[in-house]
Write an enzyme that holds these catalytic residues in place. Structure first.
Site, short mmCIF file in Angstrom:
data_model
loop_
_atom_site.label_atom_id
_atom_site.label_comp_id
_atom_site.label_asym_id
_atom_site.label_seq_id
_atom_site.Cartn_x
_atom_site.Cartn_y
_atom_site.Cartn_z
CD GLU A 80 -2.98 1.10 2.26
OE1 GLU A 80 -3.34 0.00 2.69
OE2 GLU A 80 -3.47 2.17 2.65
CE LYS A 264 -6.33 -1.61 5.16
NZ LYS A 264 -5.55 -0.63 4.40
CG ASP A 280 1.27 -16.60 11.72
OD1 ASP A 280 0.45 -16.00 11.01
OD2 ASP A 280 1.09 -17.75 12.14
CG HIS A 377 -4.35 7.51 -0.07
ND1 HIS A 377 -5.33 6.61 0.25
CD2 HIS A 377 -3.48 7.49 0.96
CE1 HIS A 377 -5.07 6.07 1.42
NE2 HIS A 377 -3.96 6.58 1.86
C1 MEV Z 1 -6.02 3.14 4.88
O1 MEV Z 1 -5.24 2.01 4.53
C2 MEV Z 1 -6.14 3.26 6.39
C3 MEV Z 1 -7.13 4.31 6.87
O2 MEV Z 1 -8.40 4.08 6.27
C4 MEV Z 1 -7.21 4.19 8.37
C5 MEV Z 1 -8.31 5.02 8.99
O3 MEV Z 1 -9.33 5.29 8.34
O4 MEV Z 1 -8.14 5.32 10.20
C6 MEV Z 1 -6.70 5.69 6.46
#
Ligand code: MEV
Length: 425
Positions: A80, A264, A280, A377
């Protein structure tokens, strides 16, 4: 329909690699990406069955971290864009304010032996079987004991609800200090070695003997404190930003669907470090998400608050990293990554992971509550558009710059700008 010959699995790894290249008519870039080097193919072959090569992911370094008073550069493997830059950005802000403070539990893990139809009066006998269980697992834990780890005890609990409860299922948990190992192999072996002893004590049959990846007693955490005066983003000052960060975190503590994305983002960092060190990733992810739902609702793993003139961030999670055993021990890229970190032990690596996860979250939330996530991004996306259009070397940055300037993020623009750059030479 499978394209592979029946004998594919039985061929040696070099032959499988060659066959795949031929069958799929791979380009030379695709072949090199799969990695044709015979020595590395042998490595792939001892790591997994039916290996055909590698899936090379970019390995980067997040620089600028200060963790428990020490400067740390953190290796990260991820597909990413923006993850490593974001970690370094937040790491640097936090470092300037004094850095992260971290902690970790002792590296204790549990293996579970589940038995069915256990009469209630046998539970005491199971508890009393601890010395026999210790004896059964001792030969497996020799090297761990030499390093200060080993068997720490046994717990017995009846499964209280659900269909397993109706079957009279009891779980015997062996607690083992695994020191610098992640521990899966030794825990599974210990569970299997202990099962016959446990069956005799219970007068019942065991159904499953395996570790639990929950790692509830192997948590690590990190915190930081950044003065509001050091926080600024465009027109937004520290007090406003901090207030917004606290609200954003409260949302992720209250709304499970937001919490999933929030966590995430934390795992963007932790999993990238796990991949870079050949840990792992699935075990870590499973444990972290289970922990996030420990009180029945899925929640953010972080806490933020304003304390006096500063914003304070905290994160805690089970982080069962290993630095010996498994692929960590022999994957050359993982060994190099560990060397960059100063060859840490497992708990030290878990503490670095906690700091990295918190930095990753801080960067994401800072962007979300200010200009939004897409601005950064899209800049990185422009690099990929340039690469896909055929730009190489320094052309990539030049094409990407044009794509950003024009605000036209598509393949046609990238291709047009690439030919313009080439024809202007
Ligand atoms: C993107 O990989 C991760 C985010 O979506 C985390 C978040 O929203 O806190 C930017």
């Amino acid at each position: 329909m499978s394209k592979l010959p029946r004998s594919f699995r039985k061929q040696n790894v070099r032959e499988r690699n060659r066959l795949l290249g031929e069958l799929l008519e791979l380009s030379s870039t695709e072949r090199r990406a799969l990695i044709e080097d015979p020595e590395l193919l042998d490595l792939a072959d001892v790591m997994v069955e039916s290996a055909v090569g590698f899936m090379p992911l970019p390995l980067g370094v997040a620089t600028g971290f200060r963790i428990d008073g020490r400067s740390v550069d953190i290796p990260m493997a991820t597909e990413e864009p923006s993850v490593i830059a974001a970690a370094g950005y937040a790491g640097t802000i936090i470092a300037r304010a004094g850095g992260f403070t971290t902690w970790a539990d002792e590296p204790r893990m549990s293996a579970q032996v589940f038995l069915e139809q256990v009469p209630p009066e046998r539970e005491a006998a199971l508890r009393a079987a601890e010395p026999q269980v210790a004896e059964a697992v001792a030969p497996l834990l020799d090297s761990m004991r030499r390093r200060g780890g080993g068997f720490r005890g046994l717990r017995v609990r009846r499964v209280a609800s659900g269909p397993a409860a109706r079957r009279g299922v009891v779980c015997v948990e062996l607690e083992i200090d695994v020191r610098d190992a992640m521990g899966a192999n030794v825990l599974n072996s210990a569970a299997e070695a202990a099962a016959p002893v446990i069956e005799r004590a219970a007068g019942a049959r065991s159904v499953i003997a395996i570790l639990t990846n929950a790692a509830r007693e192997r948590k690590a955490g990190a915190s930081f404190r950044v003065p509001l005066s050091r926080l600024r983003r465009g027109k937004l000052g520290g007090a406003e930003l901090a207030q917004r960060i606290v609200v954003a975190n409260e949302i992720a503590l209250s709304d499970p669907e937001r919490a999933v994305t929030h966590n995430k983002g934390i795992m963007n960092g932790i999993t990238a470090l796990a991949l870079a060190t050949a840990n792992d990733t699935r075990a870590l992810e499973a444990a972290v998400h289970a922990y996030a739902a420990r009180d029945g609702a899925y929640r953010a793993l972080t806490e933020y608050r304003i304390e006096g003139d500063a914003v304070v961030g905290e994160l805690a999670a089970p982080l069962a990293f290993g630095t010996v055993g498994g692929a960590t021990a022999f994957h050359p890229a993982a060994r190099a990554a560990l060397r960059l970190l100063g060859d840490p032990g497992a708990t030290e690596l878990a503490r670095i992971a906690a700091a990295l996860g918190l930095a990753q979250n801080f960067a994401a939330v800072l962007a979300l509550v200010s200009e939004g996530i897409q601005a950064g991004h899209m800049r990185l996306h422009a690099n990929r558009l340039a690469y896909n259009a055929g730009a190489r070397g320094e052309e990539i940055a030049r094409v990407a710059e044009r794509v950003v300037e024009l605000g036209s993020f598509n393949a046609e623009t990238a291709a047009r700008e690439l030919s313009a750059i080439r024809s202007s030479r």
